[in-house]
Design an enzyme around this catalytic site. Structure first.
Site, short mmCIF file in Angstrom:
data_model
loop_
_atom_site.label_atom_id
_atom_site.label_comp_id
_atom_site.label_asym_id
_atom_site.label_seq_id
_atom_site.Cartn_x
_atom_site.Cartn_y
_atom_site.Cartn_z
N HIS A 1 -24.44 -4.84 5.27
CA HIS A 1 -24.72 -5.84 3.86
C HIS A 1 -23.29 -4.74 3.04
O HIS A 1 -23.00 -6.30 2.65
CB HIS A 1 -25.74 -4.62 3.83
CG HIS A 1 -26.09 -5.05 1.88
ND1 HIS A 1 -26.74 -6.04 1.81
CD2 HIS A 1 -25.36 -4.73 0.55
CE1 HIS A 1 -26.93 -6.09 0.58
NE2 HIS A 1 -26.14 -5.54 -0.23
N GLU A 2 -22.78 -3.79 3.35
CA GLU A 2 -21.84 -3.81 2.48
C GLU A 2 -19.96 -3.81 3.28
O GLU A 2 -19.29 -5.02 2.00
CB GLU A 2 -21.48 -2.28 2.25
CG GLU A 2 -22.65 -1.37 1.99
CD GLU A 2 -22.92 -1.83 0.41
OE1 GLU A 2 -22.35 -1.64 -0.30
OE2 GLU A 2 -24.42 -1.25 0.00
N HIS B 1 -20.39 -7.57 1.48
CA HIS B 1 -20.18 -7.63 -0.06
C HIS B 1 -17.88 -7.54 -0.17
O HIS B 1 -17.65 -8.15 -0.52
CB HIS B 1 -20.00 -5.96 -0.25
CG HIS B 1 -21.61 -6.40 -1.15
ND1 HIS B 1 -21.33 -7.16 -2.57
CD2 HIS B 1 -22.27 -5.61 -0.93
CE1 HIS B 1 -22.85 -6.86 -3.15
NE2 HIS B 1 -23.58 -6.52 -2.56
N GLU C 1 -26.28 -10.03 -4.12
CA GLU C 1 -27.24 -9.16 -2.87
C GLU C 1 -28.16 -9.96 -2.44
O GLU C 1 -27.95 -9.84 -0.80
CB GLU C 1 -28.62 -8.51 -3.44
CG GLU C 1 -27.65 -7.33 -4.24
CD GLU C 1 -26.97 -6.19 -4.29
OE1 GLU C 1 -27.57 -6.19 -3.14
OE2 GLU C 1 -25.71 -6.24 -4.28
#
Length: 267
Positions: free
Chosen positions: A65-66, A69, A96
């Site tokens: 997930h990061e 980003h 998100e």
């Protein structure tokens, strides 16, 4: 976002934490206590932080997930499009969601999902296998598998929940829905905390440990039912379930009196 993340995954040598980081030049990874937060990406100091106290499969999904980003912040065109369409809290929600999509694309590539569905079909066992092979939580696997399933199927992760008793009775334990999602075209799914009746094939599977594959129904909180072929697979104190609907029931909330209070699919 899915294409961006999938393309990144093809450039790294593996899907363990350090291999996943190899495609990010100049970005470091650190594990540390983070309280209630699973992780964060600090673009100013170019570091991804992962909570060292959460479960390993959660750490892995958070890392993906990061990374998403970082990929999103590095794609000026996609970032500009998002900022043109959204602002404020809605912008943060969309970012998100996109990073969750990216994480799923990194950890659960299309060829893996296709292989699982080819071997096991749209079943509870397929859900268990995808979670195992991708080393992600069953809930994470659930949404990705549902998105890639073409039959009218609802997937659910069920586990025992302690519920308050009625009329002065003490607390009781029930098998309930923890997470659910439907394939494209399926409009209604059982909401979180929907109780699975004790004589339902999913509950019997939990009691016996034996897989189930039989005609039954989808339960809803109202007590109404939707006819379905139920496939249930017990694993680690929970039951992974698929409900294969008849085509004429998939999008009809009043079919056989079902679904008047069911939860719609998230958008």
């Amino acid at each position: 976002m899915r294409d961006l993340a999938a393309a990144y995954a093809r450039t790294v040598p593996g899907l363990d934490a350090h291999s996943l980081m190899e495609g990010l030049d100049g970005i470091s990874l650190t594990f540390m206590p983070m309280g209630d937060r699973d992780g964060a990406y600090d673009p100013e100091h170019r570091v991804i932080m992962i909570n060292s106290s959460v479960r390993p499969e959660r750490q892995r999904f958070t890392l993906a997930h990061e990374i998403s980003h970082a990929l999103l912040l590095g794609d000026d065109d996609l970032l500009s499009d998002i900022h043109d369409e959204y602002e404020g809290d809605r912008l943060e929600q969309v970012i998100e969601t996109l990073c969750n999509v990216g994480a799923a694309a990194i950890l659960m590539p299309d060829d893996l999902i296709a292989d699982v569905l080819r071997r096991f079909g749209p079943t509870g066992r397929a859900l268990a296998e995808l979670a195992r092979r991708a080393d992600v939580s069953a809930s994470s696997a659930l949404y990705t598998l549902a998105e890639q399933t073409r039959d009218p199927v609802i997937y659910a992760v069920c586990a025992v929940t302690r519920l308050d008793g009625e009329d002065g009775e003490g607390p009781r334990k029930e098998l309930t829905v923890r997470a659910s999602s439907g394939a494209p075209g399926v409009k209604y799914v059982p909401g979180q905390d929907t109780v699975i009746p004790s004589d339902h094939p999913a509950a019997v599977t939990l009691d016996t440990g034996l897989p189930a594959d039989e005609d039954s129904y989808v339960p809803f909180r109202s007590g109404r039912r939707m006819p379905a072929r139920v496939n249930a697979f017990a694993e680690r104190g929970r039951v992974l379930v698929s409900f294969h609907l008849r085509d004429d029931k998939a999008g009809r909330p009043e079919a056989d009196g079902a679904l008047s209070d069911s939860a719609a699919l998230p958008t």
